[in-house]
Design a protein around this motif. Sequence first.
Motif, PDB file in Angstrom:
ATOM      1  N   ARG A 161       0.824  -1.207   0.000  1.00  9.38           N
ATOM      2  CA  ARG A 161       0.000   0.000   0.000  1.00  9.38           C
ATOM      3  C   ARG A 161       0.864   1.266   0.000  1.00  9.38           C
ATOM      4  O   ARG A 161       0.590   2.211   0.746  1.00  9.38           O
ATOM      5  CB  ARG A 161      -0.926   0.017   1.223  1.00  9.38           C
ATOM      6  CG  ARG A 161      -1.992  -1.075   1.225  1.00  9.38           C
ATOM      7  CD  ARG A 161      -2.824  -1.024   2.494  1.00  9.38           C
ATOM      8  NE  ARG A 161      -3.936  -1.950   2.476  1.00  9.38           N
ATOM      9  CZ  ARG A 161      -5.148  -1.671   2.008  1.00  9.38           C
ATOM     10  NH1 ARG A 161      -5.381  -0.480   1.494  1.00  9.38           N
ATOM     11  NH2 ARG A 161      -6.116  -2.570   2.037  1.00  9.38           N
ATOM     12  N   ARG A 167      -1.542   0.644  -6.167  1.00 13.34           N
ATOM     13  CA  ARG A 167      -1.615  -0.441  -5.190  1.00 13.34           C
ATOM     14  C   ARG A 167      -1.269  -1.761  -5.876  1.00 13.34           C
ATOM     15  O   ARG A 167      -1.468  -1.914  -7.080  1.00 13.34           O
ATOM     16  CB  ARG A 167      -3.030  -0.490  -4.599  1.00 13.34           C
ATOM     17  CG  ARG A 167      -3.167  -1.392  -3.382  1.00 13.34           C
ATOM     18  CD  ARG A 167      -4.421  -1.075  -2.606  1.00 13.34           C
ATOM     19  NE  ARG A 167      -4.307   0.234  -1.959  1.00 13.34           N
ATOM     20  CZ  ARG A 167      -5.244   0.742  -1.172  1.00 13.34           C
ATOM     21  NH1 ARG A 167      -6.359   0.094  -0.964  1.00 13.34           N
ATOM     22  NH2 ARG A 167      -5.068   1.935  -0.625  1.00 13.34           N
ATOM     23  N   VAL A 172      -1.470  -7.140  -1.461  1.00 14.63           N
ATOM     24  CA  VAL A 172      -2.406  -6.767  -0.397  1.00 14.63           C
ATOM     25  C   VAL A 172      -3.118  -8.024   0.093  1.00 14.63           C
ATOM     26  O   VAL A 172      -3.272  -8.246   1.303  1.00 14.63           O
ATOM     27  CB  VAL A 172      -3.422  -5.718  -0.901  1.00 14.63           C
ATOM     28  CG1 VAL A 172      -4.540  -5.524   0.130  1.00 14.63           C
ATOM     29  CG2 VAL A 172      -2.730  -4.390  -1.179  1.00 14.63           C
TER      30      VAL A 172
END
Length: 377
Positions: A161, A167, A172
């Motif tokens: 992040r 992103r 993630v």
Amino acid sequence: MAEALKHLIGPGTARDTADAVAGAFSRFDPAAFLDDILPVIDGLELMQRGQCIANALRRHLPDDFEAAAAILHACLPAPDRAGLSGWALLSFNQYVAGHGRDHLETALGLLKALTPHFTAEFGIRPFIADDQEKALAIIFGWVTDPNHHVRRLASEGTRPRLPWAMRLPRLVQDPSPILPILEALIDDEEDYVRRSVANSLNDIAKDHPDLVADFVERHKADASKDRLWLLKHASRTLLKKGHAKALANFGYEQLSDVNVTLALENDHVGFPGELGFEIRLLNIGREPRTVLVDYAIHHQKKDGSLSPKVFKGRSLMIEPGDSATIAKRHAFRPITTRVYHPGAHRLEIMLNGVVQTGADFDLAAPGDSDGAEQHAR
């Protein structure tokens, strides 16, 4: 601020780029290159200015990316020559990210060479998104590089992040592929690198709190002072949220024998203005207690609901029967990252991540600091 930032790149940057490329590529036409840039660059924002120069490079460098990359590499500083550095290299990042996607090794090699002179953490992310396994295999080789900027690029560029950057959704969802990079750099000799490792772990903690708490537990045994700082900085989001294992990792137990009282200086705060308050802690138990004192401001939103934000306080040890008093002042003033709405707000005090007490106060409308003072009297 934005107006000042955009001037980090301008006509002078374009001319410096033209001179550097002309010195490395005999068929380059600097006048035509500048004709593509100078008429429009003053009307653009910072990132657009970099992209404008990158687009011109695309038009005036060879179509073959391998050949173009060699030219750009020759524009970088070397022991025997000066070269481009700083914000002039933003456009190189953008050029490589835009046109080198089918040339993974060459593109990452150029970004690695570039990063000692300007960060390449934004430039490498599209390659990780495109081919995570191959990109991370190359990037892992950087953790032993003699240049600390390259080692930091390995940790900073792979942050799931990373602020203001694209992103990396796969990381993630599953950050395990970058843990070997972070483990390899956890005791790096440069604080600059260790801080990046901590920030990456803190990123991961937002989606995988237990994973990071377990990581910290595994690596805190016999840890050096520098490593302990890194692990605690990596746990900052978890500590603010009162994650039980993260708190236990640093000796912050759930407390039942420390009393806390809160006193507000004023329950009506002007804007701009300050909320003054005092926290008193009393250890009524028989054992010393390590106490992490944080506080949360519940800001009023446009719809009247409250949204909390935790602010770091301090850590202290309180002996049995002893007390401690903490005086704080929290400022309310115009900032670019928050819109303040007048009306009911709330202050809460947390010990070792658990809310213990709180008090309500009103925030005045902007410019009503005088009214707040009259209310106090």
